[in-house]
Design a protein around this motif. Structure first.
Motif, PDB file in Angstrom:
ATOM      1  N   GLY A 286      39.004  44.404  65.397  1.00  0.00           N
ATOM      2  CA  GLY A 286      37.903  44.582  64.714  1.00  0.00           C
ATOM      3  C   GLY A 286      36.765  44.996  65.571  1.00  0.00           C
ATOM      4  N   GLY A 287      35.522  45.176  65.033  1.00  0.00           N
ATOM      5  CA  GLY A 287      34.015  45.487  65.897  1.00  0.00           C
ATOM      6  C   GLY A 287      33.783  46.956  65.326  1.00  0.00           C
ATOM      7  N   SER A 288      34.475  47.659  64.583  1.00  0.00           N
ATOM      8  CA  SER A 288      34.021  49.184  64.230  1.00  0.00           C
ATOM      9  C   SER A 288      32.814  48.935  63.155  1.00  0.00           C
ATOM     10  CB  SER A 288      35.234  49.918  63.487  1.00  0.00           C
ATOM     11  OG  SER A 288      34.613  50.862  63.267  1.00  0.00           O
ATOM     12  N   LYS A 289      31.970  49.917  63.504  1.00  0.00           N
ATOM     13  CA  LYS A 289      30.741  49.992  62.492  1.00  0.00           C
ATOM     14  C   LYS A 289      31.375  50.218  60.866  1.00  0.00           C
ATOM     15  CE  LYS A 289      29.599  54.610  62.993  1.00  0.00           C
ATOM     16  NZ  LYS A 289      28.539  55.674  63.228  1.00  0.00           N
ATOM     17  N   ASN A 290      32.524  50.679  61.165  1.00  0.00           N
ATOM     18  CA  ASN A 290      33.556  51.000  59.570  1.00  0.00           C
ATOM     19  C   ASN A 290      34.349  49.954  59.266  1.00  0.00           C
ATOM     20  OD1 ASN A 290      31.946  53.365  59.137  1.00  0.00           O
ATOM     21  ND2 ASN A 290      33.513  54.405  60.688  1.00  0.00           N
ATOM     22  N   ASP A 291      34.290  48.588  59.819  1.00  0.00           N
ATOM     23  CA  ASP A 291      35.383  47.597  59.166  1.00  0.00           C
ATOM     24  C   ASP A 291      35.348  47.548  57.905  1.00  0.00           C
ATOM     25  OD1 ASP A 291      36.455  46.845  61.759  1.00  0.00           O
ATOM     26  OD2 ASP A 291      35.062  45.123  62.166  1.00  0.00           O
ATOM     27  N   ASP A 292      34.173  47.410  57.276  1.00  0.00           N
ATOM     28  CA  ASP A 292      34.412  47.320  55.756  1.00  0.00           C
ATOM     29  C   ASP A 292      35.503  48.283  54.950  1.00  0.00           C
ATOM     30  OD1 ASP A 292      32.583  44.901  55.985  1.00  0.00           O
ATOM     31  OD2 ASP A 292      30.925  46.224  55.289  1.00  0.00           O
ATOM     32  N   ALA A 293      35.068  49.456  55.451  1.00  0.00           N
ATOM     33  CA  ALA A 293      36.035  50.517  54.792  1.00  0.00           C
ATOM     34  C   ALA A 293      37.587  50.496  55.435  1.00  0.00           C
ATOM     35  CB  ALA A 293      35.436  51.822  55.353  1.00  0.00           C
ATOM     36  N   VAL A 294      37.612  49.885  56.594  1.00  0.00           N
ATOM     37  CA  VAL A 294      38.957  49.797  57.017  1.00  0.00           C
ATOM     38  C   VAL A 294      39.314  48.494  56.229  1.00  0.00           C
ATOM     39  CG1 VAL A 294      40.417  48.920  58.875  1.00  0.00           C
ATOM     40  CG2 VAL A 294      38.720  50.866  59.088  1.00  0.00           C
ATOM     41  N   ILE A 295      39.089  47.531  56.082  1.00  0.00           N
ATOM     42  CA  ILE A 295      39.305  46.446  55.394  1.00  0.00           C
ATOM     43  C   ILE A 295      39.586  46.723  53.910  1.00  0.00           C
ATOM     44  CG2 ILE A 295      38.613  43.974  54.710  1.00  0.00           C
ATOM     45  CD1 ILE A 295      37.208  43.668  57.164  1.00  0.00           C
ATOM     46  N   ALA A 296      38.801  47.361  53.290  1.00  0.00           N
ATOM     47  CA  ALA A 296      38.943  47.852  51.733  1.00  0.00           C
ATOM     48  C   ALA A 296      40.337  48.598  51.623  1.00  0.00           C
ATOM     49  CB  ALA A 296      37.886  48.785  51.210  1.00  0.00           C
ATOM     50  N   ALA A 297      40.510  49.503  52.812  1.00  0.00           N
ATOM     51  CA  ALA A 297      41.967  50.553  52.931  1.00  0.00           C
ATOM     52  C   ALA A 297      43.005  49.438  52.785  1.00  0.00           C
ATOM     53  CB  ALA A 297      41.806  51.385  53.921  1.00  0.00           C
ATOM     54  N   ALA A 298      42.981  48.182  53.556  1.00  0.00           N
ATOM     55  CA  ALA A 298      44.032  47.424  53.493  1.00  0.00           C
ATOM     56  C   ALA A 298      44.254  46.841  52.460  1.00  0.00           C
ATOM     57  CB  ALA A 298      43.751  46.467  54.914  1.00  0.00           C
ATOM     58  N   ASP A 299      43.209  46.344  51.702  1.00  0.00           N
ATOM     59  CA  ASP A 299      43.357  45.828  50.183  1.00  0.00           C
ATOM     60  C   ASP A 299      43.582  46.608  49.313  1.00  0.00           C
ATOM     61  OD1 ASP A 299      41.958  43.704  51.432  1.00  0.00           O
ATOM     62  OD2 ASP A 299      39.944  43.917  50.674  1.00  0.00           O
ATOM     63  N   ASP A 300      43.334  47.946  49.564  1.00  0.00           N
ATOM     64  CA  ASP A 300      43.761  48.749  48.517  1.00  0.00           C
ATOM     65  C   ASP A 300      45.588  49.007  48.528  1.00  0.00           C
ATOM     66  OD1 ASP A 300      41.472  49.355  47.623  1.00  0.00           O
ATOM     67  OD2 ASP A 300      41.251  51.079  48.583  1.00  0.00           O
ATOM     68  N   GLN A 301      46.000  48.699  49.858  1.00  0.00           N
ATOM     69  CA  GLN A 301      47.563  48.888  50.130  1.00  0.00           C
ATOM     70  C   GLN A 301      48.081  47.520  49.960  1.00  0.00           C
ATOM     71  OE1 GLN A 301      48.772  51.846  50.394  1.00  0.00           O
ATOM     72  NE2 GLN A 301      47.064  52.780  50.755  1.00  0.00           N
ATOM     73  N   ASP A 302      47.308  46.479  49.487  1.00  0.00           N
ATOM     74  CA  ASP A 302      47.913  45.228  49.771  1.00  0.00           C
ATOM     75  C   ASP A 302      48.481  44.928  50.940  1.00  0.00           C
ATOM     76  OD1 ASP A 302      47.184  44.627  46.979  1.00  0.00           O
ATOM     77  OD2 ASP A 302      49.284  45.574  46.183  1.00  0.00           O
TER      78      ASP A 302
END
Length: 88
Positions: A58-74
């Motif tokens: 982690g540590g990207s300024k885009n962590d929220d978008a990356v986490i959302a993508a993971a959530d979208d993919q279960d």
């Protein structure tokens, strides 16, 4: 599998896993990264390969978008807050 292209790194790692995992494939596998995911595209490519979980610092300024993508993919995702390898 370090590459200039983050999406190619995921694609090549999945290909290597399919080739060398003694009859297994990437379906249901866990992917580990020593670097953060700066954009969701690596997560999306991992999901296409059948990866079900990712561990990364982690540590990207885009962590929220990356986490959302993971959530979208279960896809489960663990953020460690630190890199696993020493880079001098």
């Amino acid at each position: 599998m370090g590459q200039v292209s983050r999406v190619d790194a995921v694609r090549l790692a999945a290909m290597k896993a399919d080739e060398h995992a003694e009859g297994k494939d990437t379906a249901g596998a866990v992917m580990a990264s020593d670097a953060f995911f700066p954009f969701p595209d690596g997560i999306e490519r991992a999901a296409e390969a059948g990866i079900e979980a990712v561990i990364q610092p982690g540590g990207s300024k885009n962590d929220d978008a990356v986490i959302a993508a993971a959530d979208d993919q279960d896809m489960a995702m663990v953020l460690t807050g630190q890199r696993a390898f020493r880079h001098d």
